[in-house]
Design an enzyme around this catalytic site. Sequence first.
Site, PDB file in Angstrom:
ATOM      1  N   CYS A 280      -8.680  -5.287  34.724  1.00 61.98           N
ATOM      2  CA  CYS A 280      -9.045  -6.419  33.878  1.00 61.98           C
ATOM      3  C   CYS A 280     -10.456  -5.985  34.656  1.00 61.98           C
ATOM      4  O   CYS A 280     -11.478  -5.448  34.434  1.00 61.98           O
ATOM      5  CB  CYS A 280      -8.675  -7.203  33.424  1.00 61.98           C
ATOM      6  SG  CYS A 280      -9.270  -8.299  31.885  1.00 61.98           S
TER       7      CYS A 280
ATOM      8  N   HIS B  73      -2.529  -7.413  31.566  1.00 62.02           N
ATOM      9  CA  HIS B  73      -1.021  -8.713  32.360  1.00 62.02           C
ATOM     10  C   HIS B  73      -0.226  -8.715  31.961  1.00 62.02           C
ATOM     11  O   HIS B  73       0.432  -7.773  31.954  1.00 62.02           O
ATOM     12  CB  HIS B  73      -2.621  -9.581  32.143  1.00 62.02           C
ATOM     13  CG  HIS B  73      -4.334  -9.973  32.321  1.00 62.02           C
ATOM     14  ND1 HIS B  73      -4.301  -9.389  33.599  1.00 62.02           N
ATOM     15  CD2 HIS B  73      -5.606  -9.298  31.732  1.00 62.02           C
ATOM     16  CE1 HIS B  73      -6.342  -9.796  32.871  1.00 62.02           C
ATOM     17  NE2 HIS B  73      -6.410  -9.329  32.333  1.00 62.02           N
TER      18      HIS B  73
END
Length: 257
Positions: free
Chosen positions: A101, A200
């Site tokens: 990310c 994630h």
Amino acid sequence: MTRTTQTNTRVLDIVSLYPKDMNIYGDTGNVKTVELRARLYGYEPRIHAYNVGDAWPEQVDLVLGGGGQDKGQAVISDDLFARADTLRQLAADGVPMLLICGLYQLFGEYFETHEGQRLPGIHVLGVHTVGQDTRMIGNLVEKTEQCGAIVGYENHSGQTIVHDDGTQPWARVENEGTGNNGSDFTEGARKYNVIGTYMHGSVLPKNPQLSDFLIRTAAEHRYGTFEPTSTAEQKVQLDKLNALAQAAFDVASTRPR
């Protein structure tokens, strides 16, 4: 950085990059997973938690970096640029990296927040990202050439575009997930052995094949080969971990966004 070629040394030096500021979605789980699996394969994982201002390790075999809020990216930006030449050299030399990310974005060309602030990247990956008002969030299944199907949880507002400069998309979106930008069905990016992704979860506990790709590549880079020396007990533990990972994969891949 000098490559070690002695096969009687079983250490793998693993850098956890900015865990203080870039770890808001449980990405430390990736470090824990690699540490455990490397040990079960007979290696000695040595974890270096590198935060802003810390001394850089003398040996680096694998880099793991997590996600963070925009303010976290701003906090680490200057320090990241101070280490940019080192990181670019490690990448070009084949050291594996998994960047989640926020660090995926900063390893690109730039990240522009939805307020218009532009944070320059360190140009390891040929991507750029522009923040949007709408968040892209939910479970995501993707198909990778290297590791097959991967499941994770995306949570980002940045739209990322992959350029054609040796950087390739890491995966194709397999379900209704958004991925890099919601329009071209790509997710993440790869150049050399550097993987950037929005996954994630943390992602590695549910996807042991990706963990093993990173461990194997790190060992091959340092020692020339990947030679597991798992005991019978360690093999049993690996089997149990893989079964749990498969169960978690199955649940996450069918859970609605």
